[in-house]
Design a protein around this motif. Structure first.
Motif, PDB file in Angstrom:
ATOM      1  N   VAL A 343      24.408  12.160   5.245  1.00  9.71           N
ATOM      2  CA  VAL A 343      25.556  11.441   4.689  1.00  9.71           C
ATOM      3  C   VAL A 343      25.327  11.118   3.214  1.00  9.71           C
ATOM      4  CG1 VAL A 343      26.908   9.313   4.816  1.00  9.71           C
ATOM      5  CG2 VAL A 343      26.244  10.484   6.921  1.00  9.71           C
ATOM      6  N   LYS A 344      24.139  10.593   2.874  1.00 10.15           N
ATOM      7  CA  LYS A 344      23.860  10.239   1.483  1.00 10.15           C
ATOM      8  C   LYS A 344      23.880  11.474   0.589  1.00 10.15           C
ATOM      9  CE  LYS A 344      21.108   6.064   2.330  1.00 10.15           C
ATOM     10  NZ  LYS A 344      19.780   5.405   2.144  1.00 10.15           N
ATOM     11  N   SER A 345      23.278  12.561   1.076  1.00  9.89           N
ATOM     12  CA  SER A 345      23.248  13.797   0.275  1.00  9.89           C
ATOM     13  C   SER A 345      24.653  14.348   0.063  1.00  9.89           C
ATOM     14  CB  SER A 345      22.374  14.850   0.961  1.00  9.89           C
ATOM     15  OG  SER A 345      21.049  14.399   1.073  1.00  9.89           O
ATOM     16  N   ALA A 346      25.482  14.304   1.112  1.00  3.80           N
ATOM     17  CA  ALA A 346      26.844  14.811   1.003  1.00  3.80           C
ATOM     18  C   ALA A 346      27.637  14.017  -0.032  1.00  3.80           C
ATOM     19  CB  ALA A 346      27.527  14.750   2.368  1.00  3.80           C
ATOM     20  N   LYS A 347      27.464  12.707  -0.038  1.00  2.00           N
ATOM     21  CA  LYS A 347      28.169  11.867  -1.019  1.00  2.00           C
ATOM     22  C   LYS A 347      27.687  12.171  -2.441  1.00  2.00           C
ATOM     23  CE  LYS A 347      29.233   8.028   2.099  1.00  2.00           C
ATOM     24  NZ  LYS A 347      28.955   6.601   2.437  1.00  2.00           N
ATOM     25  N   LYS A 348      26.378  12.391  -2.596  1.00  2.00           N
ATOM     26  CA  LYS A 348      25.843  12.733  -3.915  1.00  2.00           C
ATOM     27  C   LYS A 348      26.399  14.059  -4.405  1.00  2.00           C
ATOM     28  CE  LYS A 348      21.394  10.312  -3.416  1.00  2.00           C
ATOM     29  NZ  LYS A 348      19.917  10.499  -3.277  1.00  2.00           N
ATOM     30  N   ILE A 349      26.529  15.027  -3.494  1.00  2.00           N
ATOM     31  CA  ILE A 349      27.045  16.352  -3.862  1.00  2.00           C
ATOM     32  C   ILE A 349      28.473  16.243  -4.372  1.00  2.00           C
ATOM     33  CG2 ILE A 349      27.800  18.569  -2.909  1.00  2.00           C
ATOM     34  CD1 ILE A 349      25.323  18.387  -1.038  1.00  2.00           C
ATOM     35  N   VAL A 350      29.316  15.543  -3.616  1.00  2.00           N
ATOM     36  CA  VAL A 350      30.732  15.421  -3.988  1.00  2.00           C
ATOM     37  C   VAL A 350      30.881  14.680  -5.308  1.00  2.00           C
ATOM     38  CG1 VAL A 350      32.930  14.410  -3.289  1.00  2.00           C
ATOM     39  CG2 VAL A 350      31.504  15.556  -1.602  1.00  2.00           C
ATOM     40  N   SER A 351      30.020  13.678  -5.524  1.00  2.00           N
ATOM     41  CA  SER A 351      30.096  12.915  -6.771  1.00  2.00           C
ATOM     42  C   SER A 351      29.589  13.724  -7.963  1.00  2.00           C
ATOM     43  CB  SER A 351      29.285  11.620  -6.622  1.00  2.00           C
ATOM     44  OG  SER A 351      29.280  10.884  -7.819  1.00  2.00           O
ATOM     45  N   PHE A 355      30.956  16.741 -12.451  1.00  2.00           N
ATOM     46  CA  PHE A 355      30.476  16.819 -13.830  1.00  2.00           C
ATOM     47  C   PHE A 355      29.801  18.143 -14.157  1.00  2.00           C
ATOM     48  CE2 PHE A 355      30.259  12.447 -12.245  1.00  2.00           C
ATOM     49  CZ  PHE A 355      31.136  11.816 -13.126  1.00  2.00           C
ATOM     50  N   ALA A 356      29.342  18.857 -13.121  1.00  2.00           N
ATOM     51  CA  ALA A 356      28.671  20.132 -13.384  1.00  2.00           C
ATOM     52  C   ALA A 356      28.602  20.948 -12.106  1.00  2.00           C
ATOM     53  CB  ALA A 356      27.263  19.889 -13.924  1.00  2.00           C
ATOM     54  N   GLN A 357      28.499  22.261 -12.275  1.00  2.00           N
ATOM     55  CA  GLN A 357      28.291  23.147 -11.138  1.00  2.00           C
ATOM     56  C   GLN A 357      26.868  22.952 -10.597  1.00  2.00           C
ATOM     57  OE1 GLN A 357      30.443  26.140  -9.849  1.00  2.00           O
ATOM     58  NE2 GLN A 357      31.711  24.371 -10.357  1.00  2.00           N
ATOM     59  N   LEU A 358      26.753  22.769  -9.301  1.00  2.00           N
ATOM     60  CA  LEU A 358      25.450  22.485  -8.705  1.00  2.00           C
ATOM     61  C   LEU A 358      24.718  23.764  -8.343  1.00  2.00           C
ATOM     62  CD1 LEU A 358      26.427  19.551  -6.285  1.00  2.00           C
ATOM     63  CD2 LEU A 358      25.648  19.416  -8.659  1.00  2.00           C
ATOM     64  N   ASN A 359      23.400  23.733  -8.453  1.00  2.00           N
ATOM     65  CA  ASN A 359      22.570  24.841  -8.001  1.00  2.00           C
ATOM     66  C   ASN A 359      21.612  24.342  -6.929  1.00  2.00           C
ATOM     67  OD1 ASN A 359      20.316  23.599  -9.294  1.00  2.00           O
ATOM     68  ND2 ASN A 359      20.874  24.603 -11.247  1.00  2.00           N
ATOM     69  N   PHE A 360      20.736  25.223  -6.452  1.00  2.00           N
ATOM     70  CA  PHE A 360      19.859  24.859  -5.327  1.00  2.00           C
ATOM     71  C   PHE A 360      18.824  23.806  -5.725  1.00  2.00           C
ATOM     72  CE2 PHE A 360      21.482  28.984  -3.897  1.00  2.00           C
ATOM     73  CZ  PHE A 360      21.907  28.630  -2.620  1.00  2.00           C
ATOM     74  N   GLU A 361      18.396  23.816  -6.962  1.00  2.00           N
ATOM     75  CA  GLU A 361      17.440  22.798  -7.400  1.00  2.00           C
ATOM     76  C   GLU A 361      18.093  21.419  -7.401  1.00  2.00           C
ATOM     77  OE1 GLU A 361      14.064  20.916  -8.280  1.00  2.00           O
ATOM     78  OE2 GLU A 361      14.308  23.020  -7.654  1.00  2.00           O
ATOM     79  N   LEU A 363      20.390  20.476  -5.356  1.00  2.00           N
ATOM     80  CA  LEU A 363      20.470  20.082  -3.944  1.00  2.00           C
ATOM     81  C   LEU A 363      19.123  19.566  -3.445  1.00  2.00           C
ATOM     82  CD1 LEU A 363      22.656  22.919  -2.362  1.00  2.00           C
ATOM     83  CD2 LEU A 363      23.383  20.757  -3.370  1.00  2.00           C
ATOM     84  N   ARG A 364      18.060  20.238  -3.865  1.00  2.00           N
ATOM     85  CA  ARG A 364      16.722  19.812  -3.455  1.00  2.00           C
ATOM     86  C   ARG A 364      16.453  18.383  -3.951  1.00  2.00           C
ATOM     87  NH1 ARG A 364      12.939  23.469  -2.183  1.00  2.00           N
ATOM     88  NH2 ARG A 364      13.947  25.016  -3.542  1.00  2.00           N
ATOM     89  N   VAL A 369      17.743  19.342   2.886  1.00  2.00           N
ATOM     90  CA  VAL A 369      16.637  20.085   3.492  1.00  2.00           C
ATOM     91  C   VAL A 369      16.998  21.571   3.458  1.00  2.00           C
ATOM     92  CG1 VAL A 369      15.178  20.360   5.528  1.00  2.00           C
ATOM     93  CG2 VAL A 369      16.141  18.116   4.979  1.00  2.00           C
ATOM     94  N   LEU A 370      16.556  22.252   2.417  1.00  2.00           N
ATOM     95  CA  LEU A 370      16.962  23.646   2.208  1.00  2.00           C
ATOM     96  C   LEU A 370      16.388  24.580   3.262  1.00  2.00           C
ATOM     97  CD1 LEU A 370      16.822  23.934  -1.678  1.00  2.00           C
ATOM     98  CD2 LEU A 370      18.839  23.792  -0.216  1.00  2.00           C
ATOM     99  N   LYS A 371      15.304  24.193   3.913  1.00  2.00           N
ATOM    100  CA  LYS A 371      14.739  25.020   4.974  1.00  2.00           C
ATOM    101  C   LYS A 371      15.803  25.338   6.025  1.00  2.00           C
ATOM    102  CE  LYS A 371      11.355  24.955   8.726  1.00  2.00           C
ATOM    103  NZ  LYS A 371      10.291  24.178   9.422  1.00  2.00           N
ATOM    104  N   ARG A 372      16.691  24.368   6.290  1.00  2.00           N
ATOM    105  CA  ARG A 372      17.773  24.592   7.248  1.00  2.00           C
ATOM    106  C   ARG A 372      19.069  24.979   6.553  1.00  2.00           C
ATOM    107  NH1 ARG A 372      17.533  19.116  10.453  1.00  2.00           N
ATOM    108  NH2 ARG A 372      16.091  18.539   8.791  1.00  2.00           N
TER     109      ARG A 372
END
Length: 421
Positions: A343-351, A355-361, A363-364, A369-372
């Protein structure tokens, strides 16, 4: 503390460990009268606050004498165990003394049934009333509501306790009749309904009158025993969903059945089903915070949760047509369904993506949890992992790692060559 009280405490604290339905989340009782304790913004019963602080409570039974003979219960009347009972004043004194020594920050009080429901409930209420009125105790109090107790006693209990709970215990009326024939669902659900009505009434009155007495500000909860009866995970989660929707419960707690007798009505197991209990908790979390309904998690075709993987990953593997999800454009509800995204990660992503296009770093760094997650997402249309693996291959890779999968495939190929040769 004299030896007699110490012995009682040892017996009745040990008996209380089987009841897991205790938490202070949601309690907002402030210390505004120069009294003892404060339940403001903290958890109880060896829970952890947001800042990592561990808090605890005195968790005991008023007595382990009981008129009922429930097959799954350690305090049932036919069980040959040492019996004990506290007086009301002894519980009050223990709570205050333990609090002053900084051992506890609250009280969880349950009980076997002395003579009848009202007789027992009245004593539980007296403990809470004495603590609040005579000792100005503002710490957390959780009272177990006794099925069959009068509506008046339940209402009074809610005036002094932060949370009330009624244990439904088994997932069906049929199992309750088989393992606890002296109990019935109607006597359990009636106090749940009464508590719900009192909570709603208190909320409405609070809007009109600021001085309205608070009623069980942390709401109500219940406990279900997992593994003592034949119900599958689908039946258990369906019941939980009905309880959340029908009685506005704060929490349903799940307790893996602990084998305590050789009663022929009970399953033969050697240890509690801890993994199953954990998976049900995860599924419960999906229903309450991730927008899943029961039928998406388990259904008639898949009535039990996969014990190897968490329920969200299980859903994603069964529904590959929803993936991959583009992190920079998908809506919040779909991002929540990606394995490895909380939930916390999802909120951070949307926020952050405003301001910028997100990449995998990125998200990390946000805790994904990029393993999944890598099997189910893209960033700027790019993927960290091939998206053409079938569901079983993804499951193996997540469980055992890419190297282990390659080793397995190589072994299978060698076996095939030997067979051909």
């Amino acid at each position: 503390m004299d030896d007699r009280i110490t012995e009682k405490l040892k017996i009745l604290a040990d008996a209380a460990k089987y009841d897991v339905s205790c938490s202070s989340s949601g309690g907002k009782r402030k210390n505004d009268n120069k009294g003892l304790g404060n339940a403001e913004g903290m958890g109880i019963c060896h829970s952890y606050t947001e800042d990592g602080r561990c808090v605890s409570l005195l968790k005991i039974l008023l007595t382990n004498f009981c008129i009922y003979d429930c097959a799954y219960c350690v305090t049932r009347k036919s069980n040959d165990i040492k019996r004990a009972a506290f007086t009301v004043q002894e519980v009050v004194d223990l709570t205050i003394n333990f609090y002053r020594r900084n051992y506890i920050e609250g009280l969880f009080l349950s009980s076997g049934i002395f003579k009848d429901a009202d007789y027992t409930m009245e004593r539980l209420v007296r403990v809470a009333k004495k603590l609040r009125k005579e000792h100005k105790f503002n710490g957390y109090i959780h009272l177990k509501t006794i099925p069959g107790a009068s509506e008046e006693l339940i209402k009074e209990a809610g005036l002094y306790a932060d949370r009330l709970s009624v244990n439904i215990e088994l997932p069906s009326e049929k199992s309750l009749q088989q393992l606890a024939p002296e109990k019935n669902y109607s006597e359990i659900l009636l106090p749940m309904s009464n508590i719900q009505k009192q909570l709603m009434q208190a909320q409405e009155e609070k809007k009109l009158f600021k001085a309205t007495p608070i009623f069980a500000p942390a709401g109500q909860s219940t406990q279900l025993i997992v593994g003592a009866s034949v119900e599958n995970d689908h039946q258990i989660l369906q019941l939980s969903d009905q309880l959340y929707k029908g009685y506005n419960l704060k929490r349903v707690y799940y307790s893996g059945y602990v084998p305590i007798s050789n009663d022929s009505r009970l399953p033969v197991i050697h240890e509690p089903p801890i993994i199953r209990e954990n998976r049900i908790y995860q599924a419960d979390w999906l229903m309450r915070f991730y927008g899943f309904n029961v039928q998406e998690i388990v259904d008639e075709q898949n009535p039990n949760l996969d014990l190897q993987i968490d329920p969200k990953l299980g859903w994603a593997l069964r529904n590959r047509h929803f993936f991959p999800v583009e992190i920079n454009t998908a809506d919040y509800e779909m991002i929540l369904r990606v394995p490895g995204v909380g939930v916390k990660s999802a909120k951070k992503i949307v926020s952050a993506r405003r301001f910028a296009q997100l990449n995998f770093e990125h998200l990390r760094q946000m805790g994904v949890v990029l393993k999944r997650a890598k099997y189910f997402i893209t960033c700027q249309s790019k993927s960290l992992q091939r998206q053409d693996f079938d569901s079983q291959a993804i499951k193996r890779r997540i469980l055992f790692g890419d190297g282990a999968v390659r080793s397995t495939l190589l072994t299978q190929q060698l076996d095939l060559f030997r067979q051909v040769g």
